[in-house]
Design a protein around this motif. Sequence first.
Motif, PDB file in Angstrom:
ATOM      1  N   SER A 309      -9.388   3.291  -4.545  1.00  0.00           N
ATOM      2  CA  SER A 309      -7.939   3.267  -4.364  1.00  0.00           C
ATOM      3  C   SER A 309      -7.214   2.683  -5.576  1.00  0.00           C
ATOM      4  CB  SER A 309      -7.570   2.468  -3.114  1.00  0.00           C
ATOM      5  OG  SER A 309      -7.939   1.108  -3.254  1.00  0.00           O
ATOM      6  N   SER A 310      -7.937   1.972  -6.433  1.00  0.00           N
ATOM      7  CA  SER A 310      -7.308   1.398  -7.625  1.00  0.00           C
ATOM      8  C   SER A 310      -7.236   2.396  -8.769  1.00  0.00           C
ATOM      9  CB  SER A 310      -8.075   0.145  -8.073  1.00  0.00           C
ATOM     10  OG  SER A 310      -9.409   0.464  -8.429  1.00  0.00           O
ATOM     11  N   ALA A 311      -7.638   3.646  -8.538  1.00  0.00           N
ATOM     12  CA  ALA A 311      -7.580   4.674  -9.587  1.00  0.00           C
ATOM     13  C   ALA A 311      -6.139   5.016  -9.942  1.00  0.00           C
ATOM     14  CB  ALA A 311      -8.321   5.929  -9.141  1.00  0.00           C
ATOM     15  N   LYS A 312      -5.236   4.905  -8.971  1.00  0.00           N
ATOM     16  CA  LYS A 312      -3.821   5.189  -9.230  1.00  0.00           C
ATOM     17  C   LYS A 312      -3.154   3.940  -9.803  1.00  0.00           C
ATOM     18  CE  LYS A 312      -3.855   9.375  -7.450  1.00  0.00           C
ATOM     19  NZ  LYS A 312      -3.613  10.571  -8.264  1.00  0.00           N
ATOM     20  N   VAL A 313      -2.750   4.027 -11.072  1.00  0.00           N
ATOM     21  CA  VAL A 313      -2.130   2.894 -11.766  1.00  0.00           C
ATOM     22  C   VAL A 313      -0.670   3.238 -12.071  1.00  0.00           C
ATOM     23  CG1 VAL A 313      -2.129   1.496 -13.869  1.00  0.00           C
ATOM     24  CG2 VAL A 313      -4.296   2.082 -12.739  1.00  0.00           C
ATOM     25  N   THR A 314       0.223   2.339 -11.685  1.00  0.00           N
ATOM     26  CA  THR A 314       1.652   2.523 -11.959  1.00  0.00           C
ATOM     27  C   THR A 314       2.008   1.857 -13.285  1.00  0.00           C
ATOM     28  OG1 THR A 314       2.170   2.572  -9.599  1.00  0.00           O
ATOM     29  CG2 THR A 314       3.989   2.123 -11.111  1.00  0.00           C
TER      30      THR A 314
END
Length: 423
Positions: A309-314
């Motif tokens: 879930s930490s693959a998406k970085v803002t």
Amino acid sequence: MKQKIITALTKDVGLKILAFIFAFLLWLVVVNIDDPTQTRTFTSVVTVTNGDVLKSAGKLYEIKDGINTVSFRVTAKRSIIEKLSPSDFSAVADMNNLENEERIPVTIAAKSYANYITISSKQNYLYVVLEDEKTQRFVVSAQTTGTVEEGLAVDTVTSSPTVLTVTGPEDVVSSISSVVATANISGVTSNFTESVIPKFYTERGDEVDAKELTLSVSTISVSVSFLNTKAVDVVVKTSGTLPDGLTLDSIKTDPSSVMIIGETSALNDVTSVTIPESVINLSDLTGSFITTVDISSYLPTGVTLADSSSAKVTITVLMAGETASTFDVTADNIEFRNVPEGMAVTLNSSDVKVNVFGSEAELDALKTKDVKGYVDCSGIAVGESQNAVLQFENIEGVTIQNTSVTVNVTEDDSKTSHATEDN
């Protein structure tokens, strides 16, 4: 001398016989007073034999109401009956003698003093409930419970066997949705294998009582392997230069660091996860903005993310003097422009969350009702859940970032009917 003896024996024979009979009766009275006949009730557990008779017919049985005992009366001398206990009797129900698919006659026999006791002739029965039998195969879900030790991450969890055959009452087996074998990893620092008892769950997650089930194996071997972990920063590289009039304040990521896993040799070579310069081109910027990227493809060879879930970085890019905030724009504040003739467009949600940038004072003064946007529907086609760009006209001192929205496009029957009437 001989004659005297004969005379003595034959004299008053009647009296002598009467005395003998009286003495015998007196002996009987004394014996019965001292060791009288008694009757007691005993209760024994019933043993069922030849249960395979039902199994071969695809049936199972359950003892009705769980009552698998019978009571019976035994008569014997007190000296005998006081030595007896329920273990001195056998109570057997032969499934071959099943009556009306509901009861089995119970045969009671004495194991001790059989020739000195009398068992009441009343017929006892063991009552049973018949059920259809079902066999089904389930894939075993291997899982872990507990807390993984610091510096480690679970790599793989496997089971052996991977498929479990379950046999039991049809209603019980049919209620099973999943079979789970769980290994506890608390305090474990190396790969291990543990034998665990599988558990059964319904679709709602309720545990199924397994006492009536027969399993192809009684335990499942769950093997757990670990990998080392390492926390590394997320670094953003940029290309180009900012246009005149813009000054970069900061570039931040959320999360700012991620946990990666892999072999020790691979982890030692990694100091950060870098988002390449092609993602952020400063020359294209007109102000602050926020974007989201998937960093999975930027990971070095031999490592993966510990949490997918930490693959998406803002990424938040802020210009000097600006801060970021979010506003909820209601559907009433969104306009659909250039809608093709005969079509109707609606938003697929009641509101849209947008990113807004400006000074703290300007953002504090901004009202939600002042944030209005529009969707250019030129070239749009009929269809459900289509992506479209929601655009905003900037308010002085405030930048509102365009965003993607989902719209539904349908044929507008009212406009079509009006056109037909005009013709």
